[in-house]
Motif scaffolding. Sequence first.
Motif, short mmCIF file in Angstrom:
data_model
loop_
_atom_site.label_atom_id
_atom_site.label_comp_id
_atom_site.label_asym_id
_atom_site.label_seq_id
_atom_site.Cartn_x
_atom_site.Cartn_y
_atom_site.Cartn_z
N ILE A 1 26.76 13.89 11.68
CA ILE A 1 25.71 13.25 12.48
C ILE A 1 24.43 13.14 11.66
O ILE A 1 23.77 12.09 11.62
N VAL B 1 19.26 0.72 14.26
CA VAL B 1 19.48 1.08 15.67
C VAL B 1 20.95 1.01 16.01
O VAL B 1 21.50 1.89 16.69
N GLU C 1 15.69 -3.01 10.88
CA GLU C 1 15.56 -2.24 12.12
C GLU C 1 16.81 -2.32 12.97
O GLU C 1 17.34 -1.32 13.45
N PHE C 2 17.29 -3.56 13.12
CA PHE C 2 18.43 -3.76 14.03
C PHE C 2 19.65 -2.98 13.55
O PHE C 2 20.32 -2.31 14.32
N VAL D 1 0.84 -1.20 0.00
CA VAL D 1 0.00 0.00 0.00
C VAL D 1 0.87 1.25 0.00
O VAL D 1 0.60 2.21 -0.71
N PHE D 2 1.94 1.20 0.75
CA PHE D 2 2.76 2.40 0.92
C PHE D 2 3.75 2.63 -0.21
O PHE D 2 4.58 3.51 -0.13
N ILE E 1 22.79 3.97 14.72
CA ILE E 1 22.63 5.17 15.55
C ILE E 1 23.44 5.04 16.83
O ILE E 1 24.15 5.97 17.22
N ILE E 2 23.38 3.86 17.48
CA ILE E 2 24.08 3.71 18.76
C ILE E 2 25.58 3.87 18.56
O ILE E 2 26.25 4.62 19.27
N ILE F 1 22.37 9.78 10.63
CA ILE F 1 20.95 9.56 10.95
C ILE F 1 20.18 9.22 9.69
O ILE F 1 19.30 8.35 9.68
#
Lengths: 181, 347
Positions: A44, A64, A60-61, A7-8, A67-68, A48
């Motif tokens: 930075i 994250v 996802e992992f 859909v997206f 970022i970490i 991001i």
Amino acid sequence: MLEIATVFDFTHDMVILVVGLTAVLASLGVVLCSSPIYCALYLIGHMICLALLFLLYNAEFLAVVQIIVYAGAVMILFLFIIALLGGKKEVQENSLHRSMALAFVFTLLGELYLSATVGPTQQVHGEIPPELFGTAKAIGLELFSKHLVAFELASALLLVAAVGVICLAKFSFAPLRRRVR
Amino acid sequence: MELITEILNETWDFIVLFLNENIPLIVGSVKAVVIAVAIMSVVPALVWLERRLMGRFQVRLGPNRVGPLGFGQPMADTVKLLFKESIIQSSADKFLFHLAPAVVVITAIVAFAVIPFGEPFEVFGQNIEMWGANVNSGILFVFAISGMGIYGMVLAGLASNNKYSLMGGLRSSAQMISYELTLGLSALSIIILTGSLSLVDMVKAQETLPFILIQPLAFLLFFIAGIAETNRAPFDLPEAEQELVAGFHTEYTGMKFAMFFMGEYINMVTMSALVTLLFLGGWNSYGLPLWPIVAFALKVIFLLCVFIWLRSTFPRIRYDRLMTFGWKVLLPLCLLNLLITGTLKVI
């Protein structure tokens, strides 16, 4: 999850485009900005954006962790050092070295253009057999067939970075001698 | 004229179709707005709670003039802060000066987005989940975003062009980096126990027994590191009034000053929620007749009261002792706890 993804679709692509463009702009900012604090901030922002791209591709992992590790840990040390040493804005100067460097860059670009016009590169054809999946050979096949241009560009980038670091870090002996006299 | 109505009709049809196809989008937006507004309106209430409780702890009344029980006080304060003149000294870096408080508040609100606070329920055939986003690696997401919050403080220190501010910013970054390790490692023992990074799974794993009974040391370490991470007393070194005037927000006035406080209080709520989810069993009420969300809220409020209680009980630690405590006491204890937990899990 699959239904949402279909859909997206259009929105998804647009978002990816915008995030990617922002990442490119941010990385340009890192190179072109003369104040160290803003350079670090652009970096930075770039990281991001990369994390957002990972997120958009359902990693996802990875996002994250990006970022970490990079945006959180490495860049905070950058800022820490800038704060300790005091980031002064550098004065732009035009010199022989600068024009030489520019000439070199344009020569390289011209060379790239020439080599692109000579003819299409030969690609490695065929599928990777399943038993090779994940091995070094499979990675090599992927890297040197589908992603050849990106790979070569990355290697050129690393070379430029190495030369740049040496140029920035080299210290000159001449002023010392003068001071002794 | 007909053309216009036709175009309007088509646009309307398109919008209706788009909304029908994108129900997850609508639900997500509504949840985002509700969570952001709720968490921001919690802040004045929390300020009121803190001032009243601090008053009681110090044998005085606290604010009690404006409205019943002083409830009007936070509103009066907010209005005052909003209408205060915003002063920026001429030597400051204007852009960074404005950016810093925004970073603090935004990261604080975003970190709260993945906190689950109840069980999913059904409305109009839609399964509404009581969390902003169910990220698979929820706990890592919270750590990542709250790590980004350090930038706000460092940037505030850098942009103010003031020695005290710079010292405050440096202190805060050093302190938060040091204590983030303890925070992550003590959460890691819970991750080992549940085998999942998702906060929802962690709460589900505590249906019979909260993890505080199994992992008391990890709870203690996590809570101490959490206080240091939110820059609360006795770890409020970045803004130590006696040494640094007010640390990184010395030069800030009006609403920008208030935004730093907003960030701090939202972080406090997030940290309490995290402790509740990891160690106190989340929304499980263990036999008490409570709604899940009420059980969760009660636990969070209790932890917030503990935060305030600690502030009015302990004096501030000296800076070198803070670092020694973080690196030489908390970190080895964390590693030891991790080692024991891992070994027991394997056996």
